[in-house]
Design an enzyme around this catalytic site. Structure first.
Site, PDB file in Angstrom:
ATOM      1  N   SER A 154       0.964  -1.209  -0.015  1.00  0.00           N
ATOM      2  CA  SER A 154      -0.127  -0.005  -0.071  1.00  0.00           C
ATOM      3  C   SER A 154       0.932   1.444   0.112  1.00  0.00           C
ATOM      4  CB  SER A 154      -1.177  -0.070   1.179  1.00  0.00           C
ATOM      5  OG  SER A 154      -1.966   0.986   1.013  1.00  0.00           O
TER       6      SER A 154
ATOM      7  N   ASP B 232     -10.233  -5.590  -2.907  1.00  0.00           N
ATOM      8  CA  ASP B 232      -9.618  -4.798  -2.005  1.00  0.00           C
ATOM      9  C   ASP B 232     -10.456  -3.332  -2.004  1.00  0.00           C
ATOM     10  OD1 ASP B 232      -7.930  -2.253  -1.410  1.00  0.00           O
ATOM     11  OD2 ASP B 232      -5.912  -3.613  -1.985  1.00  0.00           O
TER      12      ASP B 232
ATOM     13  N   HIS C 276      -7.605  -6.085   1.116  1.00  0.00           N
ATOM     14  CA  HIS C 276      -6.463  -4.957   1.101  1.00  0.00           C
ATOM     15  C   HIS C 276      -5.417  -5.425   2.556  1.00  0.00           C
ATOM     16  CE1 HIS C 276      -4.022  -1.724   0.136  1.00  0.00           C
ATOM     17  NE2 HIS C 276      -3.911  -1.063   1.435  1.00  0.00           N
TER      18      HIS C 276
END
Ligand SMILES: N[C@@H](CCC(=O)N[C@@H](CSC=O)C(=O)NCC(=O)O)C(=O)O
Length: 278
Positions: free
Chosen positions: A147, A223, A256
């Site tokens: 991320s 996600d 995620h």
């Protein structure tokens, strides 16, 4: 350097440490996993950059990477994601900016410019410190991230050619200048300097001619941040247009979080070991 904790792990040692950072001007924390092979000599190192809200322990505790690092003989380093206890009150107001949201760059805008020096800390200070204090080879380093940390891995590799021999990312922020997380961070840390923004955007860097070793990127299709913040299709297009090698794998059903990371971390460690341990 102060040892905060050390734990035996897959016949190696997972530790957490703190040192007085010259670049940041405050104590900075990081984790190091030393694999069992290091008893016989220095090993290649893999930097693992975590995302928003994380600290130096998050990836080490949740990703399940040590068992694979132990198999391949890789040292893992998990840096904290920002300076802490800076005295900048507004830095604690939001979870996606300021504390635990350093974006792996050097801020140029006040009140962040003096302390938010994550790029210099990693590239100029932590790297030599590791070589001095741990059984780490100075000539073999890889970088991965998740991320915000994926953004960090991609941009640091692109901005520092030759420093990392292998690069990968899980659910990275690919085009930060185009999404809310990145725009908020860049405005806060860099001001309204469009050129500076472009110098910290993986897609813009690749479009501008920067190159990194062949990229492995994994992305979950469930996600919650995929369309709004991550935009892997922008990385895919930039790499295709420029000849930057990229393997982008899309995975149905994955979100995620760290269960996604833990599901694919073995492939990432393998990707790095193929180059770093050859
Ligand atoms: N608090 C947020 C969610 C924050 C979040 O999901 N952080 C991710 C990284 S997001 C990009 O950098 C993370 O890795 N969290 C740590 C964890 O243990 O999962 C919200 O409310 O949505």
């Amino acid at each position: 350097m102060t040892t905060l904790e050390e734990h035996r792990c897959f016949d190696g040692m997972q530790g957490f440490y703190e040192h007085a950072s010259r670049e940041v001007g405050l104590p900075m924390r990081f984790g190091v996993y030393v694999p069992p092979q290091a008893a016989k000599g220095p090993r290649p190192v893999l930097y693992c950059l975590a995302g928003l809200t994380c600290n130096e322990q998050t990836f080490a505790i949740k990703a399940g990477a040590q068992q694979h690092a132990a198999r391949h003989g890789l040292v893992l380093v998990t840096p904290d994601t920002s300076p802490r206890n800076t005295g900048v009150g507004e830095a604690d107001a939001d979870w996606d900016f300021g504390t635990a949201a350093g974006f792996y760059l050097d801020a140029t805008r006040e009140p962040y410019a003096g302390r938010w020096r994550m790029e210099s800390w990693l590239m100029r200070e932590l790297s030599p410190l590791l070589q001095a204090q741990f059984p780490v080879r100075g000539d073999r380093a890889g970088i991965l991230g998740h991320s915000m940390g994926g953004h960090g891995a991609l941009t640091l590799a692109l901005r520092h050619p030759g420093r990392f021999s292998s690069v990968s990312a899980l659910a990275p922020i690919c085009a930060p200048t185009e999404v809310a997380w990145g725009r908020k961070a860049f405005l806060g840390y860099l001001g309204e300097d469009a050129d500076a923004w472009a110098r910290h955007d993986a897609v813009r860097l690749i479009e501008g001619g920067a190159r990194a070793p062949a990229l492995l990127v994994d992305q979950g299709l469930e996600d919650q941040f995929l369309a709004s913040q991550l935009r892997p299709e922008r990385l895919e297009a930039a790499c295709a247009a420029s000849g930057q090698p990229l393997e982008l794998r899309r995975h149905a059903g994955y979100d995620h979080g760290y269960f996604f990371i833990a599901s694919f971390i073995a492939d990432h460690i393998e990707h790095h070991a193929r180059t770093l341990c050859a």
